[in-house]
Design an enzyme around this catalytic site. Structure first.
Site, PDB file in Angstrom:
ATOM      1  N   ASP A 319      -7.868   5.898   1.874  1.00 17.72           N
ATOM      2  CA  ASP A 319      -8.233   4.592   1.332  1.00 17.72           C
ATOM      3  C   ASP A 319      -8.117   3.515   2.416  1.00 17.72           C
ATOM      4  O   ASP A 319      -7.714   3.801   3.546  1.00 17.72           O
ATOM      5  CB  ASP A 319      -7.278   4.296   0.160  1.00 17.72           C
ATOM      6  CG  ASP A 319      -7.996   3.677  -1.027  1.00 17.72           C
ATOM      7  OD1 ASP A 319      -8.982   2.975  -0.794  1.00 17.72           O
ATOM      8  OD2 ASP A 319      -7.541   3.889  -2.167  1.00 17.72           O
ATOM      9  N   ASP A 377     -14.482   1.014  -7.121  1.00 18.99           N
ATOM     10  CA  ASP A 377     -14.140   2.035  -8.121  1.00 18.99           C
ATOM     11  C   ASP A 377     -15.094   2.030  -9.318  1.00 18.99           C
ATOM     12  O   ASP A 377     -15.328   0.980  -9.921  1.00 18.99           O
ATOM     13  CB  ASP A 377     -12.720   1.803  -8.651  1.00 18.99           C
ATOM     14  CG  ASP A 377     -11.686   1.868  -7.548  1.00 18.99           C
ATOM     15  OD1 ASP A 377     -12.077   1.912  -6.359  1.00 18.99           O
ATOM     16  OD2 ASP A 377     -10.493   1.861  -7.868  1.00 18.99           O
TER      17      ASP A 377
HETATM   18  C1  GLA Z   1      -8.386   2.321  -4.642  1.00 20.55           C
HETATM   19  C2  GLA Z   1      -9.386   3.458  -4.653  1.00 20.55           C
HETATM   20  C3  GLA Z   1      -9.250   4.251  -5.934  1.00 20.55           C
HETATM   21  C4  GLA Z   1      -7.828   4.777  -6.060  1.00 20.55           C
HETATM   22  C5  GLA Z   1      -6.832   3.634  -5.967  1.00 20.55           C
HETATM   23  C6  GLA Z   1      -5.398   4.136  -5.882  1.00 20.55           C
HETATM   24  O1  GLA Z   1      -8.691   1.402  -5.627  1.00 20.55           O
HETATM   25  O2  GLA Z   1     -10.690   2.960  -4.511  1.00 20.55           O
HETATM   26  O3  GLA Z   1     -10.165   5.314  -5.968  1.00 20.55           O
HETATM   27  O4  GLA Z   1      -7.604   5.711  -5.036  1.00 20.55           O
HETATM   28  O5  GLA Z   1      -7.079   2.819  -4.835  1.00 20.55           O
HETATM   29  O6  GLA Z   1      -4.476   3.110  -5.714  1.00 20.55           O
END
Ligand code: GLA
Length: 664
Positions: A319, A377
């Site tokens: 990430d 997301d």
């Molecule tokens: C970000 C990522 C998600 C997930 C969260 C976890 O938002 O885009 O897919 O991994 O972090 O904290």
């Protein structure tokens, strides 16, 4: 600003300079360039404008014989106070019998590439690489292709089969409408050892589990992936997301798991996952902290990669929270973890997750990652709000990225929400309406398959799955489209009647076509063959409806269908010959298929010695045998294990027949 001069324009006159409103703070570089035949160009005026009291410049520019006038203004460092004027500007041209000068998009004089320049293929497997120039109306030429590849000018694609492993470089020349050209080196790596030859499939813990991830959840999910049949359908990666961490690293700087969640240690979670025949993935972040606030990997890349290797991790989702915003630093940080993973001695797949903000499709493969997230997301809804990514926003984020997809370089549209049905955690945030209809979930599956996006499920696998959900995520015909070995993301072909059209070339020559009804009502849609460049002009196609698992027969020129609200139709089209020739009547019932050992015998009776083309493939679309004959029957050897389900497609006189059988 670019002005197309259209022949008869003789003069451009203006006074130009910094605007009075910038006072003493302006800092602007300006330039007037003329572009002519054969790529000729000349800068005819330029300067730096700094202050209000700088003299304006008088322009009196002779345009005879030039094709474009380009007016450029660049800030010289200071971001603000760059207000520049072209005042009293006018053109002189002979009005009679002539077209006035017009402004055209800047892209008209671009001559770059907007597609992958590092591509991958497997030896002996058909490949196709789209070459998309940045400039409108540019021409593309390709030189120095390795044996087996040719450039298809109509499709603007390099295509064919390279038999031998190796790295090959060829030159792409793009010439824009003004005659300027650039040459770019494009590299193809042909290898039978690609990390991700087809899109990854699996399950990610985040959307429903979040902080409740544990050894127990891993065991339950691994068991369920196998017992439900999802593993057999291809979902073979179990990836734990954020919040597996202890409060801090150990004194040597190594990462440590939360011992209450993973009492037997992370290696035990990986071992259990492996014992079920699945791969195990973990999560970290290129910043100081992960998105949920645990220790990130920045500065600890080596410690982390080595520890993941010791834990027998197969995939790392990486990430980008709590890290600098600029692209250069981002690339550096992903390169650092990629190098550390390579040095760890274990083959660990790097899954880039910077949400598409810094265009990872342009550098992800170069730093050694085979897939990258392209959006923020995904949320469990048709439409997101306030930056939330529903299906509509996924389409907007993904639709134009198709020239960047291929084997070992996949654009990831993030976790699918099929099966969540509104029961998720953060996946329920930022939605206009939480949860989706069956048709909307099918649309998500359709799009992810058409886009060759990794298929990652994220619903609660510790609970029973409904038949409806299982039917959506395990649809073998859709999965075959996703897993097609050419690895192409469907080309977005625009919207008509509120429906979006996508088409994807498949390895065996078939074309997958999807139509998404974006309207809030059912809609009639006509698929015009001429809108789809993947279809050869002047040919007919056999249509197979992949959701209904139904053959619709041969269509010519167009096909009209009614599509329910927010539903997606996905068709697999097989070439059925030239239009205008009336087929000899061959009934589907007249094809029989028998198997014996590894031999498949196809018999088509009453075909009057017509040519039959037979393609035998498995359920994920791998072509196992191809043959043709004018006899009634043909026997083909198939290299597959006993029990393999075979799809037999025969085309004879414009009729396509399909049969499903099992190798016994
Ligand atoms: C970000 C990522 C998600 C997930 C969260 C976890 O938002 O885009 O897919 O991994 O972090 O904290």
């Amino acid at each position: 600003m670019v002005v197309k001069l259209n022949g008869s324009v003789t003069k451009f006159r203006a006074i130009c300079g910094i605007d009075d409103e910038v006072n003493q703070n302006g800092d602007v570089a300006w330039r007037v360039t003329l572009l002519g035949e054969g790529g000729s160009s000349e800068v005819v005026a330029e300067g730096n404008a700094l202050r209000t009291d700088d003299e304006a410049t008088e322009l009196d520019i002779d345009l005879a014989g030039w094709k474009f006038l380009v007016l450029d203004v660049d800030k010289n460092g200071v971001d603000s106070y760059d207000h520049f004027d072209w005042a009293n500007a006018y053109f002189e041209y002979v009005e009679q019998n002539s077209t006035p000068p017009v402004t055209v998009p800047i892209s008209t004089i671009d001559a770059g590439l907007d597609c992958a320049t590092l591509y991958f293929a497997q030896p002996g497997v058909k490949m196709m690489q789209f070459i998309r120039p940045t400039g409108d109306g540019s021409t593309v030429t390709v030189e120095g292709l390795p044996e087996g590849l040719t450039f298809d000018t109509r499709r603007s694609a390099v295509t064919g089969i390279v038999e031998n492993e190796g790295e090959y470089t060829y030159k792409v020349t793009v010439e824009n409408a003004a005659g300027h050209s650039t040459v770019t080196d494009v590299k193809i790596v042909v290898s039978s050892n690609l990390q991700m030859p087809t899109p990854m499939m699996g399950w990610l813990s985040w959307n429903v589990v979040e902080g409740n991830i544990s050894q127990k959840v891993v065991e339950q999910v691994a068991d369920a992936m196998v017992s439900t049949g999802l593993a057999d359908a291809g979902y073979n990666n179990l990836i734990i997301d954020d919040l597996w961490h202890a409060d801090s690293r150990d004194s040597a700087g190594n990462p440590v798991e939360d011992k209450t969640k993973f009492p037997k240690g992370m290696k035990a979670a990986a071992d259990y996952t492996h014992s079920k025949g699945l791969r195990f993935g973990i999560y970290s972040d290129g910043g100081s902290k992960t998105c949920a606030g645990r220790f990130g990997s920045f500065g600890y890349e080596t410690e982390d990669a080595n520890q993941y290797a010791k834990w027998d991790v197969d995939v790392l989702k990486y990430d980008y929270c709590n890290a600098p915003a600029d692209q250069a630093t981002c690339i550096e940080r992903y390169k650092a973890i990629s190098d550390a993973l390579k040095a760890s001695g274990r083959d660990i797949t790097l899954y880039v997750c910077e949400w598409g903000v810094r265009e990872p499709w342009k550098w992800g493969a170069e730093i050694g990652a085979p897939t990258w997230r392209c959006t923020y997301d995904t949320r469990d809804c048709w439409e997101g709000k306030s930056g939330g990514i529903g299906i509509l926003q996924s389409i907007a984020g993904m639709k134009d990225l198709w020239p960047y997809s291929g084997p070992n370089r996949f654009n990831d549209a993030d976790m699918m929400c099929v099966g969540i049905n509104g029961t998720g955690k953060s996946s329920s945030a930022l939605c206009v309406k939480v949860g989706m209809t069956k048709e909307e979930y099918r649309t998500q599956m359709s799009l992810w398959c058409m886009w060759a996006s990794p298929l990652t499920l994220s619903f609660d696998l510790t609970k029973p799955i409904t038949d409806v959900d299982m039917e959506i995520m395990s649809n073998p015909e859709l999965i075959a489209i996703n897993q097609d070995r050419m690895g192409l993301q469907a080309k977005y072909l625009g919207e008509k009647n509120g429906c979006a059209l996508f088409a994807k070339d498949l390895e065996n020559g078939d074309v997958a076509v999807a139509v998404v009804n974006l309207n809030n009502r059912s809609t009639d849609y006509t698929i015009d063959f001429s809108d789809i460049d993947a279809l050869e002009p002047g040919r007919k196609y056999h249509f197979r409806d992949c959701w209904a698992a139904e053959d619709l027969g041969v269509k010519e020129n167009s096909f009209t269908v009614n599509i329910p609200v927010h539903a997606t139709k996905v068709y697999r089209l097989t070439d059925a010959g030239v239009t205008g020739i009336s087929p000899i009547n061959v009934n589907e019932s007249e094809m029989t298929v028998t198997t014996s050992g590894n031999q498949v015998t196809v018999n088509v009776s009453n075909s009057d010695n017509a040519m039959k083309r037979v393609i035998v493939s498995d359920m994920v679309g791998r072509v196992l045998a191809v043959g043709s004959t004018r006899n009634d029957s043909i026997t083909l050897g198939v290299n597959a294990q006993e029990g393999t389900i075979l799809m037999v497609n025969t085309v004879c006189n414009g009729r396509a027949m399909t049969a499903k059988t099992e190798l016994n």
